[in-house]
Design a protein around this motif. Sequence first.
Motif, PDB file in Angstrom:
ATOM      1  N   TRP A 122     -14.993  -6.344  -2.269  1.00  0.00           N
ATOM      2  CA  TRP A 122     -15.002  -4.896  -2.467  1.00  0.00           C
ATOM      3  C   TRP A 122     -14.170  -4.462  -3.669  1.00  0.00           C
ATOM      4  O   TRP A 122     -14.276  -3.322  -4.124  1.00  0.00           O
ATOM      5  N   TRP A 162     -19.735   3.527   8.734  1.00  0.00           N
ATOM      6  CA  TRP A 162     -18.588   3.000   7.986  1.00  0.00           C
ATOM      7  C   TRP A 162     -18.759   3.272   6.493  1.00  0.00           C
ATOM      8  O   TRP A 162     -17.794   3.668   5.813  1.00  0.00           O
ATOM      9  N   GLU A 184     -16.520  -7.180  19.598  1.00  0.00           N
ATOM     10  CA  GLU A 184     -15.663  -6.786  18.483  1.00  0.00           C
ATOM     11  C   GLU A 184     -16.472  -6.895  17.197  1.00  0.00           C
ATOM     12  O   GLU A 184     -16.903  -7.987  16.813  1.00  0.00           O
ATOM     13  N   GLU A 214     -13.377 -13.064   4.341  1.00  0.00           N
ATOM     14  CA  GLU A 214     -12.489 -12.016   4.835  1.00  0.00           C
ATOM     15  C   GLU A 214     -13.117 -11.341   6.049  1.00  0.00           C
ATOM     16  O   GLU A 214     -14.298 -10.996   6.031  1.00  0.00           O
ATOM     17  N   ARG A 215     -12.308 -11.177   7.098  1.00  0.00           N
ATOM     18  CA  ARG A 215     -12.798 -10.554   8.326  1.00  0.00           C
ATOM     19  C   ARG A 215     -11.904  -9.370   8.676  1.00  0.00           C
ATOM     20  O   ARG A 215     -10.693  -9.510   8.804  1.00  0.00           O
ATOM     21  N   THR A 216     -12.526  -8.197   8.825  1.00  0.00           N
ATOM     22  CA  THR A 216     -11.791  -6.987   9.176  1.00  0.00           C
ATOM     23  C   THR A 216     -12.432  -6.360  10.407  1.00  0.00           C
ATOM     24  O   THR A 216     -13.620  -6.041  10.400  1.00  0.00           O
ATOM     25  N   THR A 217     -11.643  -6.186  11.459  1.00  0.00           N
ATOM     26  CA  THR A 217     -12.169  -5.576  12.669  1.00  0.00           C
ATOM     27  C   THR A 217     -12.351  -4.081  12.465  1.00  0.00           C
ATOM     28  O   THR A 217     -11.421  -3.377  12.067  1.00  0.00           O
ATOM     29  N   LEU A 218     -13.563  -3.580  12.733  1.00  0.00           N
ATOM     30  CA  LEU A 218     -13.865  -2.160  12.571  1.00  0.00           C
ATOM     31  C   LEU A 218     -13.774  -1.403  13.894  1.00  0.00           C
ATOM     32  O   LEU A 218     -13.250  -0.297  13.958  1.00  0.00           O
ATOM     33  N   GLN A 241     -16.937  -6.889  13.265  1.00  0.00           N
ATOM     34  CA  GLN A 241     -16.094  -7.203  12.118  1.00  0.00           C
ATOM     35  C   GLN A 241     -16.877  -7.069  10.816  1.00  0.00           C
ATOM     36  O   GLN A 241     -18.073  -7.403  10.750  1.00  0.00           O
ATOM     37  N   HIS A 289     -16.092   5.401   4.270  1.00  0.00           N
ATOM     38  CA  HIS A 289     -15.233   4.667   3.339  1.00  0.00           C
ATOM     39  C   HIS A 289     -15.812   4.529   1.936  1.00  0.00           C
ATOM     40  O   HIS A 289     -15.095   4.125   1.025  1.00  0.00           O
ATOM     41  N   SER A 324     -13.956 -13.314  -0.453  1.00  0.00           N
ATOM     42  CA  SER A 324     -12.646 -12.845  -0.890  1.00  0.00           C
ATOM     43  C   SER A 324     -12.765 -11.905  -2.094  1.00  0.00           C
ATOM     44  O   SER A 324     -13.410 -12.235  -3.096  1.00  0.00           O
TER      45      SER A 324
END
Length: 282
Positions: A177, A201, A167, A251-255, A169, A205, A174
């Motif tokens: 972006w 990505w 996975e 901050e963790r965002t799954t891509l 991420q 984006h 915090s």
Amino acid sequence: MDFLSLTVFCAVAREQSVTRAAALLGRAPSNITTRLRQMEAELGVPLFERQTKRMLLSAQGRIYLEYAQRMLTLAEDAKMAIQPAHTATTLRVGAMECTLASRLPVPLARFKAAWPAISVSLTAGPSAQLLRALAAQELDCALLAQQPGASFPNTLHAQEVPAFEEELQLLCSSGYWAHGAQKVLAVFAPGCSYRAVAEAWLHEHHAGGEGVTLRQVASYHEMFAYTAVGACACIMPASVITLMVPDVTLERTTLCTMPTWLVSRSGFLSTAFAAFSREILA
């Protein structure tokens, strides 16, 4: 042509020196020189261009090296097939750095306990480099990732099976972006499949990466440290993040998820490798 002569030839080709090859093989330099001259006399072509301080392969030598490596590899495979549990040989394994850190320690320990006579040589590198090493038969197998939608080269003639899913991420401090300053995304060198995901990505984006600088780093620890102090963002597998300092709030965002493949070189079959594969895929 015997296997010792082939071993000598490959060692000199690799070291580019009779003296270093002799030290590596535990033989006298004169013995190495004699064997090389006998090989060249038998083949009828010069295998090396002899310079003052280096031994460089000739055009014929470069061609012969590929076949010599294949013959030595086949000899090792044959020994493994006949006496798999007792043959003292080396299983040459390549892997991405993240896989070495987060996935391999436990299965490698289990394999070594079951196969004590087999040495395991580990090589870390990006996926593209590992594929080249497999094609050159410098590795027996490798754990690597392919970019989404990519396929393995037909010329590789490799055997590949999916080992596990990673996975990926996006990791940042915090509000990173939301700030208006120039952004930085930490990545590995070209050839890394996860770098390709990061670039894709950015293109999707961030207007093709406009306003974002790529910072090339050498390790996940360096990547994580820069991210933790707010100097950049990064993309890394969740399995690696869990190995890092747990009390850093990011901050963790799954891509996406990407498979890691166990790829073995063409024609490589042995009981020991089958056992190694079972440990990896368990």
